[in-house]
Design an enzyme around this catalytic site. Structure first.
Site, PDB file in Angstrom:
ATOM      1  N   HIS A  74       0.817  -1.216   0.000  1.00 41.09           N
ATOM      2  CA  HIS A  74       0.000   0.000   0.000  1.00 41.09           C
ATOM      3  C   HIS A  74       0.852   1.267   0.000  1.00 41.09           C
ATOM      4  CE1 HIS A  74       0.380  -0.190   4.502  1.00 41.09           C
ATOM      5  NE2 HIS A  74       0.258   1.121   4.423  1.00 41.09           N
ATOM      6  N   ASP A 113       1.157  -7.911   2.817  1.00 40.86           N
ATOM      7  CA  ASP A 113       1.356  -6.514   2.401  1.00 40.86           C
ATOM      8  C   ASP A 113       2.851  -6.246   2.253  1.00 40.86           C
ATOM      9  OD1 ASP A 113       1.019  -3.878   1.808  1.00 40.86           O
ATOM     10  OD2 ASP A 113      -0.021  -3.342   3.664  1.00 40.86           O
ATOM     11  N   SER A 189       4.172   2.592   8.385  1.00 36.49           N
ATOM     12  CA  SER A 189       3.980   1.468   7.468  1.00 36.49           C
ATOM     13  C   SER A 189       5.258   1.219   6.678  1.00 36.49           C
ATOM     14  CB  SER A 189       2.842   1.759   6.498  1.00 36.49           C
ATOM     15  OG  SER A 189       1.600   1.522   7.073  1.00 36.49           O
TER      16      SER A 189
END
Length: 235
Positions: A74, A113, A189
């Protein structure tokens, strides 16, 4: 996934600067950890493991080999909004390693991810990527109660991309899923999760929406994931 889980990194909706990201940011101080005492700013990121950490517009990544960065899918996807630029180990006082344009992205084909980002070797300032970063080694494994650290750029735009390090403990590992209590915020992240030897255990991808200091979640690097990464390191 629990609806309280939030992705940490999709908040950098600002205009790019010469650093590659945001400008016209307030000079007012920002609180990163209101209740936690295990987080500190890394003011000089020129030495390992800090010089293996890079800033994306809305997240973080870690260098694992020649021109090769590991981050979240992402983060890699959203970064193209910000001209596909990566800043090597930027910090508030230390000398940064330059700003690099992204060459290509290789997403892990599974649900995890995880993505590989390759950058051009020469920065916009004429610096060499591989001479200005270190490569983080993989840990052989990890287990519950292991001490870990998370290094990255929480609230990157708000803090003018200051680097922070937090510490904590692994609470749970199940397959490629890892839960730990090191403090993190949006912008973390893709941050490397390192063991006490500064070896790479995995990367952070999300956290609890109720209390960011309560628990956070990472992609744990199993042998299969490490093989995927190693096979995609530039030769």
């Amino acid at each position: 996934m629990n609806k309280n889980v939030m992705i940490k990194g999709l908040t950098a909706l600002t205009i790019l600067t010469s650093l590659g990201f945001a400008e016209n940011i307030s000079d007012q101080p920002h609180s990163i950890a209101k209740a936690e005492k295990n987080i500190k700013e890394v003011t000089d990121a020129t030495k390992a493991p800090y010089n293996s950490v890079v800033a994306f517009a809305g997240g973080t990544g870690v260098v694992v080999g020649k021109n090769t960065i590991v981050t979240n899918k992402h983060i890699a996807k959203s970064n193209d909004i910000f001209k596909n630029r990566v800043s090597a180990h930027h910090s508030s006082k230390g000398k940064g390693g330059g700003n690099y344009d992204v060459k290509d992205i290789v997403e892990y084909p599974g649900k995890e991810d995880l993505a590989i980002v390759h950058v051009h070797e020469t920065s916009t300032e004429g610096l060499n990527f591989n001479k200005n970063v270190s490569y983080t080694k993989f840990a052989e494994g990890a287990k519950m109660k292991d001490r870990i650290s998370v290094i990255g750029y929480p609230k990157g735009a708000q803090t003018k991309y200051k680097m922070f390090e937090s510490t904590g403990t692994i609470n749970h590992i199940n397959g490629t899923f890892m839960e730990f209590d090191a403090y993190a915020q949006p912008g973390n992240s893709g941050s490397p999760v390192l063991n006490s030897k500064n070896e790479l255990v995995g990367i952070l991808y999300a956290g609890s929406g109720k209390d960011e200091s309560e628990k956070n979640f990472g992609v744990y690097f199993t042998p299969q994931l490490k093989e995927f990464i190693q096979n995609n390191i530039e030769k």
